[in-house]
Design a protein around this motif. Structure first.
Motif, mmCIF file in Angstrom:
data_model
loop_
_atom_site.group_PDB
_atom_site.id
_atom_site.type_symbol
_atom_site.label_atom_id
_atom_site.label_comp_id
_atom_site.label_asym_id
_atom_site.label_seq_id
_atom_site.Cartn_x
_atom_site.Cartn_y
_atom_site.Cartn_z
ATOM 1 N N LYS A 107 0.850 -1.191 0.000
ATOM 2 C CA LYS A 107 0.000 0.000 0.000
ATOM 3 C C LYS A 107 0.883 1.237 0.000
ATOM 4 O O LYS A 107 1.917 1.289 0.664
ATOM 5 C CB LYS A 107 -0.924 0.025 1.222
ATOM 6 N N ALA A 108 0.465 2.231 -0.774
ATOM 7 C CA ALA A 108 1.125 3.541 -0.781
ATOM 8 C C ALA A 108 0.044 4.601 -0.690
ATOM 9 O O ALA A 108 -0.775 4.747 -1.605
ATOM 10 C CB ALA A 108 1.959 3.717 -2.049
ATOM 11 N N GLU A 109 0.019 5.317 0.416
ATOM 12 C CA GLU A 109 -1.028 6.296 0.672
ATOM 13 C C GLU A 109 -0.485 7.713 0.554
ATOM 14 O O GLU A 109 0.593 8.024 1.065
ATOM 15 C CB GLU A 109 -1.617 6.081 2.071
ATOM 16 N N TYR A 110 -1.256 8.546 -0.121
ATOM 17 C CA TYR A 110 -0.883 9.949 -0.301
ATOM 18 C C TYR A 110 -1.288 10.732 0.940
ATOM 19 O O TYR A 110 -2.460 10.773 1.316
ATOM 20 C CB TYR A 110 -1.594 10.489 -1.538
ATOM 21 N N GLN A 111 -0.306 11.351 1.568
ATOM 22 C CA GLN A 111 -0.532 12.033 2.843
ATOM 23 C C GLN A 111 -0.504 13.550 2.656
ATOM 24 O O GLN A 111 -0.274 14.067 1.567
ATOM 25 C CB GLN A 111 0.549 11.607 3.842
ATOM 26 N N ALA A 112 -0.750 14.237 3.772
ATOM 27 C CA ALA A 112 -0.667 15.692 3.768
ATOM 28 C C ALA A 112 0.742 16.130 3.389
ATOM 29 O O ALA A 112 1.711 15.399 3.590
ATOM 30 C CB ALA A 112 -1.043 16.235 5.144
ATOM 31 N N ARG A 113 0.848 17.320 2.837
ATOM 32 C CA ARG A 113 2.113 17.890 2.401
ATOM 33 C C ARG A 113 2.801 17.014 1.340
ATOM 34 O O ARG A 113 4.023 16.960 1.247
ATOM 35 C CB ARG A 113 3.056 18.125 3.586
ATOM 36 N N SER A 114 1.984 16.324 0.552
ATOM 37 C CA SER A 114 2.447 15.561 -0.619
ATOM 38 C C SER A 114 3.406 14.438 -0.279
ATOM 39 O O SER A 114 4.200 14.010 -1.111
ATOM 40 C CB SER A 114 3.112 16.504 -1.642
ATOM 41 N N LYS A 115 3.377 13.950 0.938
ATOM 42 C CA LYS A 115 4.242 12.833 1.309
ATOM 43 C C LYS A 115 3.524 11.508 1.073
ATOM 44 O O LYS A 115 2.312 11.457 0.852
ATOM 45 C CB LYS A 115 4.675 12.963 2.774
ATOM 46 N N TRP A 116 4.332 10.428 1.149
ATOM 47 C CA TRP A 116 3.805 9.100 0.873
ATOM 48 C C TRP A 116 4.087 8.169 2.055
ATOM 49 O O TRP A 116 5.220 8.080 2.519
ATOM 50 C CB TRP A 116 4.443 8.512 -0.388
ATOM 51 N N GLU A 117 3.023 7.500 2.491
ATOM 52 C CA GLU A 117 3.155 6.480 3.530
ATOM 53 C C GLU A 117 3.148 5.121 2.830
ATOM 54 O O GLU A 117 2.136 4.709 2.253
ATOM 55 C CB GLU A 117 2.014 6.576 4.538
ATOM 56 N N GLU A 127 6.040 -3.279 7.630
ATOM 57 C CA GLU A 127 6.758 -2.053 7.956
ATOM 58 C C GLU A 127 6.041 -0.875 7.302
ATOM 59 O O GLU A 127 5.440 -1.010 6.236
ATOM 60 C CB GLU A 127 8.207 -2.116 7.446
ATOM 61 N N THR A 128 6.134 0.277 7.934
ATOM 62 C CA THR A 128 5.565 1.507 7.393
ATOM 63 C C THR A 128 6.645 2.582 7.379
ATOM 64 O O THR A 128 7.349 2.790 8.373
ATOM 65 C CB THR A 128 4.367 1.982 8.217
ATOM 66 N N SER A 129 6.794 3.246 6.234
ATOM 67 C CA SER A 129 7.804 4.290 6.094
ATOM 68 C C SER A 129 7.176 5.499 5.422
ATOM 69 O O SER A 129 6.221 5.377 4.642
ATOM 70 C CB SER A 129 8.985 3.793 5.263
ATOM 71 N N ILE A 130 7.724 6.676 5.705
ATOM 72 C CA ILE A 130 7.258 7.923 5.115
ATOM 73 C C ILE A 130 8.323 8.433 4.147
ATOM 74 O O ILE A 130 9.512 8.509 4.480
ATOM 75 C CB ILE A 130 6.976 8.991 6.192
ATOM 76 N N PHE A 131 7.882 8.782 2.931
ATOM 77 C CA PHE A 131 8.802 9.284 1.911
ATOM 78 C C PHE A 131 8.267 10.576 1.317
ATOM 79 O O PHE A 131 7.053 10.797 1.251
ATOM 80 C CB PHE A 131 8.988 8.241 0.797
ATOM 81 N N ASP A 132 9.190 11.411 0.859
ATOM 82 C CA ASP A 132 8.807 12.659 0.207
ATOM 83 C C ASP A 132 8.330 12.434 -1.225
ATOM 84 O O ASP A 132 7.482 13.174 -1.727
ATOM 85 C CB ASP A 132 9.987 13.626 0.202
ATOM 86 N N TYR A 133 8.896 11.424 -1.862
ATOM 87 C CA TYR A 133 8.580 11.158 -3.263
ATOM 88 C C TYR A 133 8.419 9.658 -3.466
ATOM 89 O O TYR A 133 9.051 8.850 -2.768
ATOM 90 C CB TYR A 133 9.682 11.689 -4.188
ATOM 91 N N LEU A 134 7.596 9.307 -4.464
ATOM 92 C CA LEU A 134 7.366 7.899 -4.801
ATOM 93 C C LEU A 134 7.508 7.730 -6.310
ATOM 94 O O LEU A 134 6.903 8.476 -7.091
ATOM 95 C CB LEU A 134 5.969 7.457 -4.370
ATOM 96 N N VAL A 135 8.309 6.755 -6.717
ATOM 97 C CA VAL A 135 8.458 6.417 -8.133
ATOM 98 C C VAL A 135 7.940 5.002 -8.351
ATOM 99 O O VAL A 135 8.402 4.049 -7.700
ATOM 100 C CB VAL A 135 9.927 6.502 -8.600
ATOM 101 N N VAL A 136 6.986 4.868 -9.262
ATOM 102 C CA VAL A 136 6.458 3.557 -9.643
ATOM 103 C C VAL A 136 7.302 3.043 -10.807
ATOM 104 O O VAL A 136 7.301 3.617 -11.892
ATOM 105 C CB VAL A 136 4.977 3.650 -10.046
ATOM 106 N N ALA A 137 8.034 1.980 -10.558
ATOM 107 C CA ALA A 137 8.922 1.399 -11.576
ATOM 108 C C ALA A 137 8.666 -0.099 -11.691
ATOM 109 O O ALA A 137 9.585 -0.883 -11.924
ATOM 110 C CB ALA A 137 10.378 1.673 -11.217
ATOM 111 N N PRO A 410 2.200 15.807 -7.540
ATOM 112 C CA PRO A 410 3.517 16.308 -7.956
ATOM 113 C C PRO A 410 4.689 15.520 -7.407
ATOM 114 O O PRO A 410 5.808 15.668 -7.896
ATOM 115 C CB PRO A 410 3.521 17.741 -7.413
ATOM 116 N N THR A 411 4.453 14.665 -6.423
ATOM 117 C CA THR A 411 5.556 13.876 -5.857
ATOM 118 C C THR A 411 5.485 12.408 -6.270
ATOM 119 O O THR A 411 6.136 11.560 -5.671
ATOM 120 C CB THR A 411 5.534 13.976 -4.325
#
Length: 762
Positions: A107-117, A127-137, A410-411
């Protein structure tokens, strides 16, 4: 990053090594236990979707990233496991990412301030991690697609083409009365798997030793497709209209920028009638036939010329069709009941005229992949914004600017999420996504040039993608090149030689290196460019690639006429008329054990040693009647040889067959040495190719009717054999060839002249 395949690795490298220093920290999640994505890590890595021994359908000059050169000893068309090795080297060369193998993104959830959970699962748990950007590859190969109405369990084994590994496993449950292998699907994977199975079956039947499947010669392959595809071999010619054409890897002419209009028009997958006719005409010229010489079922007839062409790459497919081992059927599979398939020639419903194929031993479906499972971790709201449509597996998402992003997120970036991923395009997409992320981060780096900003303002990729989904004139590969405004770093030296009066201005990723590349990266790109240049030069001005082109096209049956003229009464003069068959099989070690016992095979990454690759060979069987010239003597004559092709040396060799087992090689007869036509020898002007007017000198220097000549010598005890060949091509296929001997010895003095003409299709 959501994959450690080519797309994920090149994106990680771009973010870490091409962006501003310390701009990004990169984490890659991959559910597999190794990097490489589809590409296996070694010869025995058969758990994935790609057979480790599958040969790439584009050359190493295309299957590359700009700043990592292939080794000089790597083959022109690498096998899948070799591509996996290349990706291992790439990951080591441009490391720095935190690669977490065995971690599946659920799962990848779009959070406030354009971050990704991002939620992942592994052996250690969730595990759960927070990222500023997400790339689908993740790529398009989510799950195999199955034809409607066909279950995975049936009376006979049914597998997807991605699961096929060997003929023995496929036919392990075949009944004694079963004699047909059914293959469903007519595009790239259908042609490829049909040719692969035919090669394995031919090898099973014609190899020496015991047979793992009794009476294997009873099997035939029945290939069902709705329409035939233009089937192109690995080597084609830029001069297909002469009998001794030069050959190049098939992607060289395809990616020759000199043949494209100066102003490229982005049609985004829609093929007009005019464009279809032009493309179909080009394919016919490249192949020198409408394919009716192989079978009426493979013919591209008049009614198909207005339709968008379908292309496939097939090494031996067409000649197996001509020989009758592969039997094409036009139509759509309706259903399979017990061991009988029903084929409709008119569509998906019964409408009369159905064809029934019975006694099926196994079924392989080659109907592609469903890409939607590759993005299940994105929630429904996000996929709705992206216009997700599971009903359109070739265009599942509507993304902006050549499949890279959506303005609502945008992220979020996409790299390689499209059909037919050209490696250079993946690299360009990675650079563009990196620029977007840098721009979003507010680093004031002015990463978007004015031309790129203008292109973004005018971009209508989303609307055009949506329109293509139900467009009957949508192309086979609807995605197009990524235009990112990078400078072409090609130099004049990259124009390797002239072909039809135009330079070989070959599009390759190494020509578009990152503007901020390091000296080491530029050195790698230069090595890649040098390799491409030398390859094109060798093909256009020498005899490179003639041996593989000849060897491929020998497969099948030939009509043979041979005259023997003897000056001694001990060997009567006469004429032989009969047939010669070239029966394809896996290479055997007979007669050349020393070569493999003394070689130094490359080691696997885990320390195991690769078994030697002996390539392919032919069992040559000649049979007919010899009639003496001066007497009424007639008798049946037969002989056998083993013909081999060695990819490392790029040589064809002919071996005597053993007398006690004529299916096995005994000792070397001769190696065939190809002689370049006079016009293909470079001028003595520092080795450079003259530009002139670009005319092919062979037409004036050596004659329009001259084929590719070759020679060989052999000393047999006291008898000296001088051997000469001449091979005449019609575009990519041999139409005729000649073989002659001059034999001199204490008790021999005779000449032999034989002509081989292709036997018509069955």
């Amino acid at each position: 990053m959501t994959s450690a395949g080519p797309s994920g690795l090149v994106t990680a490298k771009t973010l870490l090594h091409d962006a501003a220093p310390a701009s990004f920290n990169v984490t890659i999640f991959d559910s597999q236990s190794r990097i490489g994505g589809l590409w296996p890590a070694h010869k025995s890595d058969s758990a994935g979707l790609v057979h480790p021994l599958m040969v790439a359908n584009q050359s190493k000059h295309t299957v590359q990233f700009s700043d990592l050169a292939w080794k000089e000893t790597d083959p022109e068309f690498p096998k899948a496991w070799q591509i996996g090795r290349y990706l291992e080297r790439y990951s080591k060369e441009y490391g720095g990412a935190d690669i977490r193998l065995g971690h599946k993104v659920v799962k990848a959830e779009y959070q406030a301030r354009s971050k990704w959970e991002v939620h992942t699962i592994s052996e250690k748990g969730t595990e759960t991690s927070i990222f500023d950007y997400l790339v689908v590859a993740t790529g398009f190969f989510g799950e195999p697609l199955w034809p409607e109405g066909i279950t995975k369990q049936g009376e006979v084994p049914i597998i997807h083409s991605s699961k096929y590994r060997d003929i023995e496993s496929l036919l392990s449950k075949a009944k004694d009365t079963s004699d047909k292998i059914l293959i469903i699907g007519g595009q790239m994977s259908g042609v490829e798997i049909a040719g692969t199975v035919a090669t394995h079956l031919s090898s099973l039947v014609h190899s020496p030793g015991g047979k793992s499947i009794p009476n294997a010669e009873r099997f035939t392959i029945h290939h069902v497709s709705q329409r035939p595809a233009w089937t192109v071999p690995l080597y084609t010619s830029v001069k297909p209209d002469i009998p001794a054409p030069p050959f190049l890897p098939c992607d060289f002419p395809s990616y020759n920028l000199a043949l494209r209009p100066h102003t490229l028009e982005d049609t985004q997958g829609h093929i007009t009638v005019e464009a279809a006719r032009k493309s179909n005409s080009i394919y016919r010229s490249v192949l020198g036939t409408d394919q009716s010489v192989f079978s009426q079922e493979t013919k591209i007839d008049e009614e198909l010329l207005d339709k968008p062409p379908v292309l496939a790459i097939g090494l031996h497919y067409m000649d197996f069709v001509r020989s009758g081992l592969i039997k094409p059927h036009r139509g759509r599979l309706l259903n399979i009941t017990e061991d009988t398939a029903v084929i409709s020639p008119k569509g998906c419903k019964k409408s009369g005229g159905e064809e029934f194929i019975g006694n099926i031993a196994a079924v392989i479906v080659a109907t592609g992949f469903d890409s939607s499972p590759s993005i299940t971790f994105l929630d429904g709201t996000i996929k709705e914004f992206l216009s997700h449509s599971p009903a359109h597996p070739d265009l599942p998402l509507a993304l902006a600017f050549h499949g890279t992003h959506h303005s609502s997120f945008p992220t979020l970036g996409f790299v390689g999420f499209y059909r037919s991923p050209y490696w250079g395009v993946m690299e360009m997409q990675a650079r563009f996504v990196t620029r977007l992320f840098q721009e979003h981060a507010g680093n004031n780096l002015n990463t978007l040039s004015p031309s790129l900003q203008a292109a973004l303002r005018l971009d209508n990729s989303i609307e055009r993608t949506l329109a293509l989904r139900n467009d009957p004139r949508c192309s086979q590969f609807p995605m197009v090149r990524a235009r990112t405004g990078y400078t072409n770093l090609c130099t004049n030296r990259d124009y390797a030689a002239l072909a039809n009066g135009r330079p070989m201005d070959i599009l390759t990723p190494a020509r578009y290196i990152s503007p901020g590349a390091s000296e080491a990266q530029r050195a790698q790109a230069a090595e890649n460019l040098k390799s491409t240049y030398n390859t094109a030069l060798a093909g256009l001005t020498g005899n490179r690639f003639i041996a593989p082109a000849v060897f491929r096209s020998l497969l099948g049956e030939w009509i043979l006429e041979r005259d023997l003229v003897s000056k001694l009464p001990s060997h009567p003069s006469g004429r032989f008329i009969g047939t010669a068959k070239f029966l394809l099989r896996n290479g055997t070690a007979d007669g050349r054990e020393h070569k493999f016992s003394t070689s130094h095979p490359e080691r696997e990454s885990d320390g195991a040693v690769d078994p030697p690759d002996m390539g392919l060979e032919y069992l040559y069987i000649e049979d007919g009647e010899f009639a003496a010239t001066d007497t009424n003597m007639r008798f049946r004559a037969t002989r056998r040889y083993i013909w081999r092709y060695d990819e490392d040396s790029e040589k064809i060799s002919v071996w005597f067959a053993r007398t006690d087992d004529p299916s096995r090689a005994d000792y070397l007869f001769h190696e065939i040495e190809f002689i370049p036509p006079p016009s293909l020898v470079p001028d003595s002007n520092n080795g450079e190719v003259p530009t002139g007017d670009g005319k092919d000198k062979r037409e004036s220097t050596s004659g329009k009717d001259e084929g590719w000549r070759a020679k060989a010598k052999h000393l047999c005890v006291e008898d000296w054999y001088n051997v000469h060949y001449e091979f005449f091509f019609q575009a990519v296929n041999l139409r005729e060839w000649k073989l002659g001997y001059s034999v001199m010895g204490p008790k021999k003095d005779y000449t032999i002249h034989g002509t081989y003409r292709r036997k018509p299709a069955r």
